[in-house]
Design a protein around this motif. Structure first.
Motif, PDB file in Angstrom:
ATOM      1  N   SER A  77       4.080  -5.096   0.996  1.00  0.00           N
ATOM      2  CA  SER A  77       3.731  -3.967   0.127  1.00  0.00           C
ATOM      3  C   SER A  77       3.250  -2.762   0.935  1.00  0.00           C
ATOM      4  O   SER A  77       3.534  -1.615   0.581  1.00  0.00           O
ATOM      5  CB  SER A  77       2.671  -4.379  -0.893  1.00  0.00           C
ATOM      6  N   VAL A  78       2.524  -3.002   2.018  1.00  0.00           N
ATOM      7  CA  VAL A  78       1.991  -1.897   2.824  1.00  0.00           C
ATOM      8  C   VAL A  78       3.123  -1.068   3.427  1.00  0.00           C
ATOM      9  O   VAL A  78       3.082   0.166   3.430  1.00  0.00           O
ATOM     10  CB  VAL A  78       1.066  -2.443   3.931  1.00  0.00           C
ATOM     11  N   GLU A  79       4.157  -1.733   3.943  1.00  0.00           N
ATOM     12  CA  GLU A  79       5.267  -0.999   4.541  1.00  0.00           C
ATOM     13  C   GLU A  79       6.035  -0.204   3.487  1.00  0.00           C
ATOM     14  O   GLU A  79       6.472   0.929   3.742  1.00  0.00           O
ATOM     15  CB  GLU A  79       6.192  -1.966   5.273  1.00  0.00           C
ATOM     16  N   VAL A  80       6.205  -0.780   2.293  1.00  0.00           N
ATOM     17  CA  VAL A  80       6.887  -0.070   1.219  1.00  0.00           C
ATOM     18  C   VAL A  80       6.062   1.149   0.795  1.00  0.00           C
ATOM     19  O   VAL A  80       6.602   2.249   0.582  1.00  0.00           O
ATOM     20  CB  VAL A  80       7.146  -1.005   0.020  1.00  0.00           C
ATOM     21  N   GLU A  81       4.743   0.986   0.672  1.00  0.00           N
ATOM     22  CA  GLU A  81       3.867   2.105   0.304  1.00  0.00           C
ATOM     23  C   GLU A  81       3.957   3.237   1.316  1.00  0.00           C
ATOM     24  O   GLU A  81       4.058   4.424   0.951  1.00  0.00           O
ATOM     25  CB  GLU A  81       2.412   1.619   0.222  1.00  0.00           C
ATOM     26  N   ASN A  82       3.915   2.894   2.589  1.00  0.00           N
ATOM     27  CA  ASN A  82       3.978   3.920   3.625  1.00  0.00           C
ATOM     28  C   ASN A  82       5.292   4.686   3.573  1.00  0.00           C
ATOM     29  O   ASN A  82       5.331   5.906   3.807  1.00  0.00           O
ATOM     30  CB  ASN A  82       3.801   3.287   5.006  1.00  0.00           C
ATOM     31  N   ARG A  83       6.380   3.970   3.279  1.00  0.00           N
ATOM     32  CA  ARG A  83       7.681   4.641   3.159  1.00  0.00           C
ATOM     33  C   ARG A  83       7.677   5.605   1.977  1.00  0.00           C
ATOM     34  O   ARG A  83       8.154   6.739   2.091  1.00  0.00           O
ATOM     35  CB  ARG A  83       8.781   3.583   2.988  1.00  0.00           C
ATOM     36  N   ILE A  84       7.134   5.168   0.852  1.00  0.00           N
ATOM     37  CA  ILE A  84       7.089   6.017  -0.348  1.00  0.00           C
ATOM     38  C   ILE A  84       6.228   7.256  -0.089  1.00  0.00           C
ATOM     39  O   ILE A  84       6.578   8.375  -0.496  1.00  0.00           O
ATOM     40  CB  ILE A  84       6.550   5.230  -1.551  1.00  0.00           C
ATOM     41  N   MET A  85       5.105   7.083   0.603  1.00  0.00           N
ATOM     42  CA  MET A  85       4.209   8.216   0.856  1.00  0.00           C
ATOM     43  C   MET A  85       4.771   9.180   1.889  1.00  0.00           C
ATOM     44  O   MET A  85       4.163  10.219   2.174  1.00  0.00           O
ATOM     45  CB  MET A  85       2.821   7.715   1.251  1.00  0.00           C
ATOM     46  N   GLY A  86       5.948   8.860   2.429  1.00  0.00           N
ATOM     47  CA  GLY A  86       6.635   9.818   3.293  1.00  0.00           C
ATOM     48  C   GLY A  86       7.336  10.915   2.516  1.00  0.00           C
ATOM     49  O   GLY A  86       7.753  11.917   3.090  1.00  0.00           O
TER      50      GLY A  86
END
Length: 550
Positions: free
Chosen positions: A444-453
């Motif tokens: 989930s953390v990696e997906v969140e970081n991608r979205i916040m890009g």
């Protein structure tokens, strides 16, 4: 030849007072700004210790604090711990039941409270849970109207304290501090910090890229009630660094003003603080030219946040890692000689990586079968750590200790990580926050970081939603920037995840909300999202959009 003195915090206070007597502590309080020198600070620490002894506090007793970051709270850190008692920092943001449990479990004898938090403490008060408290001390020189008793103002309490009080020589294993976990899975658990644990932690965080120097001006933003303020209130005195304390409930405007007025060079906080400060600076002319670095920890720092700070203000966000049980810092990101990454590559590394272990920390990564995984940058497992400032037991909780600490002293962190060949630890997710879809993990953390890009995304959090076929599927909660086209952004969210990860990692539902709920430490509260925001409508959206095959 016999050795010298034990590893005691007293030696740091001695250094601050004798070597840097004219260095300043600047404190924002309910009464306005307050300034004094390290020499004056040390004298007041001795008066506090003497006053506590006169009040009957003995070695090993706990003195609780319920306060924001100010000079009175800073005095408790050294004044209490150096006399042989424990300073017990209570998290202001915990629910009433958890505060009651913490005070009752710790058996606090004195409770020092910030006057702006009196009403909150009264709300949490329970006669049975607070039965051990013999005296309430209100920071400042007066006592507002309160139902708590007996009560005295702080200045009156220390007035007859001895300014020449001599701190005792304490054993290294003498408990000096105490914090409780945030209680995300059941009741909060107590963690005790010894003189040696604090001493070695301070020495570790005064070195390398996260080092604090005598020419620094440290804005101690990390709440002192959160894991001992990441031990920075101890470290600034040890380093001889000017200390700036932001006081009650500081807003981005307060932080910006103090950074400019006091020529702040460094600070540390969870990523959401730096998100808010950057948002404030978008519409306000703020001068960050004195900043040497910001330390971002507590949760993964989005790559977009690191990039935006560098590009808009030429400020580095340095990633760090730790937890309540580790006093707390164990890792920090620093480029190793010969690697020399820069630009986007450096942003990527700092965002994903907890960094390399600080000197003194050992770790290994264990998979679901109990086997240690290789350092290949791909294999996943739970991070286990040990070291001189890593706790090996929970207070009054033998069952929790048995579950979390191995016979050879490794702490099971509950964090899923991978380690590169160079020794960089990438924190992929919390064990409890992984989305397990069709027997495979989605981080989930990696997906969140991608979205916040995405430029139109302010915050994003991904949580698992139950699914009949796949067990769990990811759903994203997103805070959009004002004026964003949310219909188009919903499609962009799914597309940007699928660009970098397998398509089945893309969230099956995207819900826009005004703000991601935060926990007691300022991190995203995924438990709140799962308990209060995942409803039947969201589950239906996930079911309708879930992949038909892996």
């Amino acid at each position: 030849m016999p050795g010298g003195a034990n590893l005691n915090l007293r030696s740091f206070l001695w250094r601050g007072e004798r070597v840097y007597p004219e260095q300043e502590i600047v404190s924002r309080t309910h009464q306005g700004m307050h300034r004094y020198t390290f020499a004056e600070y040390a004298e007041r620490c001795r008066k506090l210790a003497s006053a506590l002894e006169q009040a009957g506090v003995e070695r090993g007793d706990r003195v609780a604090t319920f306060a924001w970051n100010n000079h009175w709270h800073q005095e408790c850190y050294y004044g209490v711990s150096c006399m042989g008692a424990q300073v017990h920092m209570i998290n202001l943001l915990l629910p009433d039941a958890h505060i009651q449990h913490i005070v009752d479990d710790a058996q606090d004898r004195i409770l020092v409270v910030d006057p702006v938090m009196l009403e909150r403490l009264e709300e949490a008060y329970d006669e049975d849970a607070f039965a051990s408290v013999e005296q309430y001390v209100v920071m400042g020189d007066q006592v507002p109207e309160t139902s708590l008793e007996p009560v005295v103002d702080y200045e009156s309490f220390i007035a007859d304290g001895d300014p020449n009080y001599e701190f005792p020589e304490l054993p290294e294993d003498q408990p000096a501090g105490m914090c409780y976990t945030s209680g995300t899975t059941g009741k909060p658990k107590g963690v005790e910090y010894t003189q040696k644990m604090y001493w070695t932690q301070v020495m570790a965080i005064m070195t390398g890229e996260v080092g604090i120097r005598s020419d620094d001006v440290e804005l101690t933003y990390v709440p002192m009630f959160h894991v001992s303020g990441w031990s920075r209130p101890f470290a600034t005195i040890a380093a001889g660094a000017k200390t700036v304390l932001p006081g009650p409930a500081p807003e981005p405007e307060d932080l910006a003003q103090m950074i400019e007025a006091e020529d702040v060079t460094l600070s540390a906080a969870v990523p959401t603080v730096f998100m808010d400060l950057l948002e404030y600076a978008r519409d306000t002319d703020v001068d960050f030219s004195t900043i040497r670095y910001f330390l971002s920890g507590g949760s993964a720092t989005p790559k977009s946040l690191i990039r935006d700070w560098r590009e808009t203000h030429d400020v580095d966000l340095v990633s760090g890692y730790g937890m309540t049980e580790t006093t707390p810092v164990t890792h920090a990101y620093a480029p190793k000689p010969g690697t020399d990454p820069s630009g986007e590559e450096l942003d990527e590394l700092r965002s994903l990586s907890a960094g390399i272990a600080l000197p003194g920390v050992e770790f290994k990564v264990i998979d679901e079968d109990g086997e240690e995984v290789p350092w290949d940058g791909e294999s996943l497992g739970e991070l286990w750590m040990r070291g001189p400032w890593v706790s090996t037991e929970y207070f009054n909780a033998p069952e929790a200790t048995a579950e979390s600490v191995t016979e050879d002293g490794y702490l099971k962190t509950g964090d899923i990580v991978r380690v590169t060949e160079e020794g960089y630890v990438d924190v992929v997710d919390r064990l409890d926050d992984l989305v397990k879809s069709g027997g495979e993990w989605i981080a989930s953390v990696e997906v969140e970081n991608r979205i916040m890009g995405l430029d139109d995304v302010v915050e994003a959090a991904v949580v698992p939603v139950p699914h009949e076929r796949w067990d769990e599927r990811p759903a994203a909660f997103v805070v959009s920037r004002e004026g964003a086209d949310e219909a188009a952004l919903r499609e962009d969210v799914r597309a940007i995840v699928a660009e970098e990860y397998p398509r089945w990692w893309a969230p099956d539902a995207v819900r826009f909300i005004d703000e991601i709920p935060k926990g007691s430490t300022g991190k995203f509260s995924k438990r709140t999202l799962r308990d209060e925001y995942v409803d039947e409508e969201l589950a239906e959206q996930v079911a309708a959009n879930a992949p038909s095959s892996s």
